[in-house]
Write a protein that holds these residues in place. Structure first.
Motif, PDB file in Angstrom:
ATOM      1  N   GLN A 105    -105.262  98.827 -86.732  1.00 18.26           N
ATOM      2  CA  GLN A 105    -105.200 100.155 -87.326  1.00 18.26           C
ATOM      3  C   GLN A 105    -106.253 101.046 -86.703  1.00 18.26           C
ATOM      4  O   GLN A 105    -107.453 100.733 -86.752  1.00 18.26           O
ATOM      5  N   MET A 148    -103.128 105.704 -85.456  1.00 20.81           N
ATOM      6  CA  MET A 148    -102.082 104.787 -85.000  1.00 20.81           C
ATOM      7  C   MET A 148    -102.277 103.419 -85.616  1.00 20.81           C
ATOM      8  O   MET A 148    -103.404 102.987 -85.879  1.00 20.81           O
ATOM      9  N   GLU A 149    -101.189 102.727 -85.871  1.00 21.81           N
ATOM     10  CA  GLU A 149    -101.219 101.328 -86.263  1.00 21.81           C
ATOM     11  C   GLU A 149    -100.032 100.615 -85.631  1.00 21.81           C
ATOM     12  O   GLU A 149     -98.950 101.198 -85.472  1.00 21.81           O
ATOM     13  N   ILE A 150    -100.242  99.373 -85.261  1.00 27.56           N
ATOM     14  CA  ILE A 150     -99.183  98.567 -84.680  1.00 27.56           C
ATOM     15  C   ILE A 150     -99.353  97.144 -85.186  1.00 27.56           C
ATOM     16  O   ILE A 150    -100.477  96.641 -85.290  1.00 27.56           O
ATOM     17  N   HIS A 198     -93.790  96.470 -85.594  1.00 27.90           N
ATOM     18  CA  HIS A 198     -93.683  97.767 -86.253  1.00 27.90           C
ATOM     19  C   HIS A 198     -94.838  98.649 -85.812  1.00 27.90           C
ATOM     20  O   HIS A 198     -95.893  98.163 -85.380  1.00 27.90           O
ATOM     21  N   TYR A 199     -94.645  99.957 -85.907  1.00 25.29           N
ATOM     22  CA  TYR A 199     -95.656 100.900 -85.456  1.00 25.29           C
ATOM     23  C   TYR A 199     -95.635 102.141 -86.331  1.00 25.29           C
ATOM     24  O   TYR A 199     -94.660 102.437 -87.019  1.00 25.29           O
ATOM     25  N   ARG A 200     -96.734 102.866 -86.283  1.00 26.10           N
ATOM     26  CA  ARG A 200     -96.843 104.159 -86.948  1.00 26.10           C
ATOM     27  C   ARG A 200     -97.881 104.970 -86.189  1.00 26.10           C
ATOM     28  O   ARG A 200     -98.997 104.505 -85.949  1.00 26.10           O
ATOM     29  N   MET A 201     -97.513 106.185 -85.793  1.00 21.81           N
ATOM     30  CA  MET A 201     -98.418 107.049 -85.033  1.00 21.81           C
ATOM     31  C   MET A 201     -98.405 108.448 -85.622  1.00 21.81           C
ATOM     32  O   MET A 201     -97.352 108.941 -86.052  1.00 21.81           O
ATOM     33  N   GLU A 219     -89.641 100.005 -86.523  1.00 21.88           N
ATOM     34  CA  GLU A 219     -89.764  98.552 -86.415  1.00 21.88           C
ATOM     35  C   GLU A 219     -88.548  98.011 -85.673  1.00 21.88           C
ATOM     36  O   GLU A 219     -87.419  98.500 -85.847  1.00 21.88           O
ATOM     37  N   ASN A 232     -86.098 103.533 -86.312  1.00 21.79           N
ATOM     38  CA  ASN A 232     -87.140 104.403 -85.780  1.00 21.79           C
ATOM     39  C   ASN A 232     -86.977 105.803 -86.368  1.00 21.79           C
ATOM     40  O   ASN A 232     -85.841 106.272 -86.569  1.00 21.79           O
TER      41      ASN A 232
END
Length: 694
Positions: free
Chosen positions: A358, A362-364, A400-403, A413, A426
């Protein structure tokens, strides 16, 4: 058309009645106590989310978490993004704006400063108030002393009982039947009973104990008493140990394509807030008997890195014959011989790991889950389940990701099973200007992708053989108006439930609402749904697929006074199956609420009239219930519904609830079918509940 005209006239009369109410009466609205306000907010949000795409079980835990949060609110000045995401009605942008405001201007002196955040509307600030407070900035670093904390621990005991007035066929004794058929189909009595105990020590230790018996299930101490038992212990924020859960728990990561056993955000009126949120490990404290793990899980955090490992072993329901069963039964009902034979017949082991990094924007994360069954799962061969999972073990992994970059949020994801079947979801949310929020979300679930722990956004509850594009917008217009619109175009690449050929579909929603300074709420909603469905009758070949078109128009108005609140609802709908005549339906309902804090008494009354010509015109109508219970009754045919709920608090540590409801049909002499059938045109139910808080 006559029915539609009747509904419109009823709505118009009610509207004129309330619009004619003196403004001074509306201005007398007072602020409710924290707990009462929290219950009202929870009811309001549940009615917004409740839809035919949501089940009571999915929203039950969501409601319980908010109720617990009301008892242990979030300090805005020390809140993390993860804590703010527990407020499911907040969007990502709103959570970011709250954190940005505090980082830019320093700690809030009071919650009234929330009104200065542009993305929060006045009613959203009001919804937040029962769950947040503006405390000292250093509260998070306060030392934790177990002995002192235990002296201030919060204890809660909830006892509930339900009973239906009419006798269902499952409880009838027939002396003229054959000797082998003398025993009634149901093993137990018609009472529902549950006992729940909750212990909370600050935000560090939580203990939950639950015992439940459904109506029709036997209660005998010789066989364990209650039919279902659940226990869980959750420890949080002890050094690098972020969370440990023992007993029953739920786990959710990413968008739910790898693991998200029960809760998911589906299509509802909150159109731009449908993406799943990484919740990790959470203790399970609800009563549904499916959708949870049983074992141990732990989450560790080092700086920006977070790692989770969990293991579960439990028995699930399934009718096993010669080492083979066709489906995992999730109803949790064990009333008949067949249901009892399937009770806890299949062993299920689940192990998984999750690693996430984290950053500020961004987190992945990477998730992997392996499942082992004690017997072979082999679905019954049908046109739509030929590609469903079959076997004794399954492994699924995903990324999974979040930006977040300025006004743009990206999330998604992608998952793959050990059979090389894959799925991806997505999305992007965008705020080009302050009053406007846009969301675009794409999904593709492969034909052979069938993960038994997946629960992601989609048209159906099973994420397989489906592709779609969902777009939504929210506009916060001047004058306290909020407009929401959404469209979901999807396609099944393979036959699916109730459709023996690949089909496509379209869902659309438009909603407008406003809340005046005096507390008057107005809401309009238009919804349209087109989908493929099988047609089978004496004149049609079995399994012929046609297009079903459904639409509805709903209007609501809710004024408030110091003692009373009312909600008037009117809805009309239509259903058209290609080649058939168009059928119509609708309902009108009047809710009246009473609140007198000085004597600790509140009451809620509903009168509802419904007229739905056919099954496709069936009506889903959210109904207030007891805390821990949930009601989204479904009606079709002609009839009326009456419901009354009373809450009374005689002391600060005791609260009592009573609810009674009766549905009377005008077009039938029997309600229900099979063992649930009732002789006669009415169904009556009673519920009582007591809560002790120390």
């Amino acid at each position: 058309m006559k029915r539609c005209a009747a509904y419109v006239m009823t709505a118009a009369c009610l509207l004129l009645r309330w619009v004619g109410m003196p403004t001074a009466a509306l201005a007398q609205r007072q602020t409710l106590p924290d707990e009462t306000a929290a219950e009202q907010v929870i009811e309001d949000i549940c009615s917004l989310l409740a839809d035919e795409g949501q089940t009571a079980a999915e929203l039950d835990e969501w409601r319980e978490r908010l109720a617990e949060l009301a008892q242990n609110p979030i300090n805005l000045n020390t809140a993390t993004r993860e804590q703010l995401e527990q407020l499911y009605f907040l969007t990502e942008r709103q959570a970011d704006d709250i954190l940005y405001y505090i980082g830019q201007y320093g700690p809030m002196y009071s919650c009234s400063e929330l009104q200065l955040i542009g993305s929060l509307r006045p009613y959203e600030v009001r919804n937040m108030l029962p769950f947040v407070y503006a405390g000292a900035g250093g509260e998070r670093e306060r030392p934790f002393y177990l002995r002192e904390a235990l002296r201030n621990a919060h204890h809660e005991l909830i006892v509930r009982a339900d009973h239906a007035a009419e006798t269902k066929e499952g409880y009838r004794y027939d002396p003229d039947a054959d000797a082998e058929e003398v025993a009634p189909p149901y093993a137990g009595n018609p009472f529902y009973a549950s006992v729940r105990y909750r212990l909370r020590v600050q935000d560090r230790i939580r203990l939950s104990l639950t015992a439940e018996k459904d109506a029709g299930e036997a209660f005998t101490w010789r066989h364990g008493g209650f039919d279902f038992y659940s226990a869980s212990l959750e420890l949080s924020n002890f050094g690098c140990l972020k969370r440990v859960v023992l007993g029953d728990y739920r786990v959710s990561f990413g968008q739910g394509l790898v693991v998200n056993p029960a809760f998911r955000m589906s299509r509802s009126a909150d159109v731009t807030n449908v993406a799943c949120r990484t919740e990790g490990l959470r203790r399970y404290a609800s009563t549904p008997e499916a959708g949870f793990m049983r074992g141990v899980g732990a989450t560790m955090q080092w700086g920006r890195w977070q790692a989770t490992a969990f293991y579960s072993y439990r028995h699930v329901d399934g009718k096993v014959e010669d080492g083979v069963f066709h489906t995992i039964q999730t109803t949790g009902l064990h009333r008949t011989e067949s249901e009892l034979a399937a009770r806890h017949a299949v062993g299920q082991q689940v192990g998984g790991v999750h690693v996430m990094w984290q950053g500020t924007r961004m987190e992945i994360g990477l998730t992997a889950v392996h499942t082992q069954l004690s017997d072979t799962l082999r679905p019954q061969p049908t046109a739509y389940n030929a590609n469903f999972f079959a076997g004794t073990q399954q492994t699924t992994a995903g990324v999974h990701y979040r930006m977040r970059a300025g006004r743009v949020n990206l999330f998604g994801e992608t998952a793959v099973t050990d059979q090389w079947a894959w799925a991806t979801l997505n999305g992007m949310s965008l705020t080009p200007v302050a009053p406007l929020t846009l969301l675009v979300m794409q999904r593709h679930y492969g034909i052979r992708f069938d993960n038994m722990h997946a629960s992601a956004f989609g048209q159906s509850g099973r994420n397989t053989a489906e592709s779609g594009l969902y777009v939504a917008a929210r506009i916060d217009a001047p004058g306290r108006w909020t407009f929401r619109c959404a469209a979901d175009a999807y396609r099944y690449a393979y036959p699916h439930y109730n459709a023996d050929t690949p089909t496509d579909g379209l869902y659309a929603l438009l909603q407008a609402e406003t809340t005046t300074q005096q507390g008057l709420m107005l809401n309009w909603r238009i919804r349209y749904d087109r989908r493929g469905t099988n047609v089978s009758n004496a004149f049609e070949p079995i399994g012929q697929t046609r297009m079903l078109h459904k639409g509805s128009l709903r209007f609501q108005i809710r004024p408030h006074t110091a003692l009373f609140s009312t909600l008037t609802t009117a809805e009309v709908n239509f259903a058209h199956l290609t080649g058939n005549r168009t059928s119509g339906g609708g309902y009108t309902s009047q809710d009246i609420g009473f609140q007198q804090d000085r004597i600790g008494l509140s009451a809620w009354l509903r009168f509802q009239f419904f007229d739905a010509a056919g099954y496709h015109n069936r009506i889903y109508s959210y109904e207030q219930d007891l805390p821990g219970a949930f009601s989204i009754p479904t009606f079709f045919g002609q009839g009326v519904r009456l419901a009354l709920r009373i809450a009374y608090r005689p002391t600060a540590w005791l609260q009592l609830w009573f609810k009674a409801g009766q549905t009377i049909y005008a077009d039938r002499d029997e309600v229900g079918s099979g063992t649930e059938a009732i002789r006669g045109p009415k169904r009556t139910d009673f519920r009582i509940q007591a809560r002790l808080t120390l």
